[in-house]
Design a protein around this motif. Structure first.
Motif, PDB file in Angstrom:
ATOM      1  N   ASN A   1       0.844  -1.193   0.000  1.00 47.02           N
ATOM      2  CA  ASN A   1       0.000   0.000   0.000  1.00 47.02           C
ATOM      3  C   ASN A   1       0.882   1.247   0.000  1.00 47.02           C
ATOM      4  O   ASN A   1       1.538   1.542   1.000  1.00 47.02           O
ATOM      5  CB  ASN A   1      -0.901  -0.004   1.233  1.00 47.02           C
TER       6      ASN A   1
ATOM      7  N   THR B   1      -0.007   4.286   0.119  1.00 50.69           N
ATOM      8  CA  THR B   1      -0.594   5.351   0.941  1.00 50.69           C
ATOM      9  C   THR B   1      -1.077   4.756   2.260  1.00 50.69           C
ATOM     10  O   THR B   1      -2.241   4.913   2.634  1.00 50.69           O
ATOM     11  CB  THR B   1      -1.757   6.022   0.199  1.00 50.69           C
ATOM     12  N   GLU B   2      -0.186   4.068   2.938  1.00 53.40           N
ATOM     13  CA  GLU B   2      -0.519   3.473   4.233  1.00 53.40           C
ATOM     14  C   GLU B   2      -1.100   4.542   5.151  1.00 53.40           C
ATOM     15  O   GLU B   2      -0.480   5.577   5.383  1.00 53.40           O
ATOM     16  CB  GLU B   2       0.739   2.882   4.869  1.00 53.40           C
TER      17      GLU B   2
ATOM     18  N   SER C   1       2.527   8.629   7.603  1.00 56.70           N
ATOM     19  CA  SER C   1       2.409   8.721   6.148  1.00 56.70           C
ATOM     20  C   SER C   1       2.065  10.148   5.724  1.00 56.70           C
ATOM     21  O   SER C   1       2.625  10.673   4.761  1.00 56.70           O
ATOM     22  CB  SER C   1       1.346   7.751   5.644  1.00 56.70           C
TER      23      SER C   1
ATOM     24  N   ARG D   1       5.140  12.367   6.121  1.00 58.81           N
ATOM     25  CA  ARG D   1       6.101  12.151   5.030  1.00 58.81           C
ATOM     26  C   ARG D   1       5.657  12.877   3.770  1.00 58.81           C
ATOM     27  O   ARG D   1       6.467  13.556   3.114  1.00 58.81           O
ATOM     28  CB  ARG D   1       6.239  10.646   4.760  1.00 58.81           C
ATOM     29  N   MET D   2       4.390  12.769   3.413  1.00 60.06           N
ATOM     30  CA  MET D   2       3.893  13.435   2.210  1.00 60.06           C
ATOM     31  C   MET D   2       3.931  14.955   2.355  1.00 60.06           C
ATOM     32  O   MET D   2       4.238  15.674   1.403  1.00 60.06           O
ATOM     33  CB  MET D   2       2.481  12.956   1.893  1.00 60.06           C
TER      34      MET D   2
ATOM     35  N   TYR E   1       2.675  15.604  12.272  1.00 63.68           N
ATOM     36  CA  TYR E   1       2.385  14.321  12.912  1.00 63.68           C
ATOM     37  C   TYR E   1       1.311  14.458  13.999  1.00 63.68           C
ATOM     38  O   TYR E   1       0.340  13.699  14.026  1.00 63.68           O
ATOM     39  CB  TYR E   1       3.660  13.749  13.523  1.00 63.68           C
TER      40      TYR E   1
ATOM     41  N   GLY F   1       1.640   3.569  11.939  1.00 64.30           N
ATOM     42  CA  GLY F   1       2.313   3.559  10.651  1.00 64.30           C
ATOM     43  C   GLY F   1       3.809   3.720  10.677  1.00 64.30           C
ATOM     44  O   GLY F   1       4.445   3.842   9.623  1.00 64.30           O
TER      45      GLY F   1
ATOM     46  N   ALA G   1       5.420   0.787   8.848  1.00 65.56           N
ATOM     47  CA  ALA G   1       4.818   0.404   7.574  1.00 65.56           C
ATOM     48  C   ALA G   1       5.901   0.322   6.496  1.00 65.56           C
ATOM     49  O   ALA G   1       6.837   1.129   6.478  1.00 65.56           O
ATOM     50  CB  ALA G   1       3.751   1.422   7.173  1.00 65.56           C
TER      51      ALA G   1
ATOM     52  N   VAL H   1       7.832   0.834   3.085  1.00 66.15           N
ATOM     53  CA  VAL H   1       7.872   1.840   2.020  1.00 66.15           C
ATOM     54  C   VAL H   1       8.919   1.406   1.005  1.00 66.15           C
ATOM     55  O   VAL H   1      10.009   0.953   1.373  1.00 66.15           O
ATOM     56  CB  VAL H   1       8.235   3.238   2.575  1.00 66.15           C
TER      57      VAL H   1
ATOM     58  N   GLN I   1       8.873   2.927   7.371  1.00 62.63           N
ATOM     59  CA  GLN I   1       8.470   4.293   7.054  1.00 62.63           C
ATOM     60  C   GLN I   1       9.214   5.334   7.902  1.00 62.63           C
ATOM     61  O   GLN I   1       9.502   6.421   7.427  1.00 62.63           O
ATOM     62  CB  GLN I   1       6.965   4.460   7.226  1.00 62.63           C
TER      63      GLN I   1
ATOM     64  N   ASN J   1      11.594   8.684  -4.392  1.00 58.66           N
ATOM     65  CA  ASN J   1      10.307   8.139  -4.845  1.00 58.66           C
ATOM     66  C   ASN J   1      10.335   7.695  -6.297  1.00 58.66           C
ATOM     67  O   ASN J   1       9.324   7.207  -6.812  1.00 58.66           O
ATOM     68  CB  ASN J   1       9.208   9.189  -4.655  1.00 58.66           C
TER      69      ASN J   1
END
Length: 326
Positions: A96, A98-99, A104, A107-108, A176, A187, A190, A192, A213, A287
Motif C-alpha cells: 500500500n 498510501t498506508e 504517512s 512524510r507526504m 504528525y 504507521g 509500515a 515503504v 516508514q 520516490n
C-alpha cells in the motif's frame, strides 16, 4: 562564540519569527489534513470500498485514460508512464503506497513542502539577519565590539542553521501531532519502497528495496534540511550584499518561484541542471520521480547545491569582513 550565538538567538526570539512560522505551519497542516480526509472519504464513496487495492487499480485506470489523450506533451506523457509503472509495481507486490496514519501524512507533507514552502520559511529568517542591522542602525554598534567580524557573522550563520533545524523539526512534529487526531498515530513500521530510478526515460527497479516508514521519513527530513540550509545560505548572502531586507527577499522569492516553474519546462535545456532552484526537489529521487532533465541524479543535484552553498558562504564572509560601514 557561545555568547554571540546566544545573543543572536535572543534577537530572533524577540522578533517572534519562529512563533509566527509555527502558527503558519500549524494552520496549513490543519488545512491539508482536512483536504486529505475529504479526499479519502470522496474516494471511498466513489469506489464503495475501503480496500486500497481497489483504489490503486482505479488510479491505474485513470492514468491509462490520461495517457490515451493526444493533447499530452511528451514530457508529461513520459512522467505519467513512469507513474503508471510505479503504481503497477505497488499492486503486483501487494504494498500500500498510501498506508494510512499520521506518519504517512507527515512524510507526504514534508515531501510536498521541500522545494518551496520550507525554503520560504527559512528565507524569512535568513533574509534580514544582516540587513536588519543596517535598517535598525545597530550595525556600527555591532562592529565596534572587540570581536572579529568573521566571528560576528559566524554567530549569525550558526543561528540560521539552528533556525533551519527548528523549522524542519517543527513542520514534521506539527504534521504528525495534528494529522494524527484524524488519521491515528500508527504507521511507523509500515513498509515503504525506495530505490526507484529513471534511466533514459525508463523506470529501473533493479535497486528497489523495502524500508520502514520511519527510516524513510528521516531520509526525507535530512534532504529537506539540506535544501533549506542551501536556500538559507543564499538568502544570508543577499542579506550581506543588499541592505534592504525587502529587496533581498524579493530576489530570493523570484528565484524560488521561477525554479518551481522551470522544473516543468527545462527538459531540453541541459545547462539548466546547474541552477540551484532546478535541483531542490531531492525527495523525488527517493520516490523514483523522473528528474527535470535526463541524467540528473541525487548525487549530482546534491553536488550542485553544495557548490552554490560554498560560493554563497565564501562571498558572505569575504564581503562582510572587508566592506566599509557608513
Amino acid at each position: 562564540m557561545d555568547k554571540l550565538v546566544q545573543n543572536e538567538m535572543l534577537k530572533l526570539l524577540a522578533r517572534k519569527r519562529l512563533v509566527i512560522i509555527g502558527i503558519i505551519i500549524g494552520v496549513l497542516v490543519l488545512l491539508f489534513t482536512y483536504a486529505q480526509y475529504k479526499q479519502s472519504e470522496s474516494q471511498r464513496e466513489k469506489l464503495g470500498t475501503k480496500d486500497w487495492r481497489t483504489a490503486l487499480q482505479q488510479q491505474i485506470v485513470d492514468t491509462q485514460n490520461r495517457l490515451s489523450s493526444s493533447r499530452l506533451s511528451d514530457d508529461w506523457r513520459k512522467q505519467l508512464q513512469i507513474s503508471l509503472k510505479q503504481e503497477q509495481y505497488y499492486l503486483d507486490h501487494d504494498i500500500n503506497p498510501t498506508e494510512p496514519g499520521a506518519v504517512s501524512f507527515t512524510r507526504m507533507f514534508i515531501e510536498n513542502a521541500s522545494d518551496l514552502f520550507i525554503p520560504l520559511l527559512v528565507m524569512i529568517i535568513a533574509s534580514d539577519m544582516v540587513s536588519s542591522e543596517h535598517s535598525l542602525g545597530s550595525i556600527k554598534l555591532l562592529l565596534t565590539r572587540p570581536v572579529k567580524r568573521w566571528r560576528i557573522l559566524m554567530s549569525k550563520y550558526i543561528t540560521l542553521l539552528l533556525s533551519a533545524s527548528v523549522i524542519v523539526a517543527m513542520a514534521a512534529l506539527l504534521a504528525y501531532v495534528l494529522s494524527g487526531i484524524v488519521f491515528s498515530y500508527a504507521g511507523w513500521n509500515a513498509p515503504v519502497i525506495t530505490g526507484f530510478s529513471v534511466k533514459a526515460g525508463n523506470l529501473d527497479t533493479s535497486h528497489v528495496r523495502l524500508i520502514s516508514q520511519w527510516k524513510f521519513l528521516l531520509m526525507d527530513m535530512g534532504l529537506v534540511w539540506f535544501v533549506a540550509v542551501v536556500v538559507g545560505t543564499l538568502s544570508f548572502m543577499l542579506s550581506v550584499l543588499i541592505r534592504s531586507t525587502a529587496a533581498g527577499m524579493g530576489v530570493m522569492l523570484a528565484a524560488l518561484i521561477s525554479g518551481a516553474i522551470l522544473s516543468n519546462m527545462v527538459s531540453s535545456w541541459q545547462s539548466a541542471k546547474y541552477l540551484f532552484m532546478v535541483n531542490m526537489k531531492l525527495t523525488n529521487y527517493l520516490n523514483g520521480v523522473s528528474p527535470p532533465i535526463n541524467g540528473m541524479t541525487l548525487m549530482s543535484s546534491m553536488a550542485v547545491l553544495l557548490i552554490w552553498w560554498a560560493i554563497a558562504l565564501i562571498v558572505s564572509f569575504t564581503v562582510f569582513t572587508r566592506k566599509d560601514v557608513y
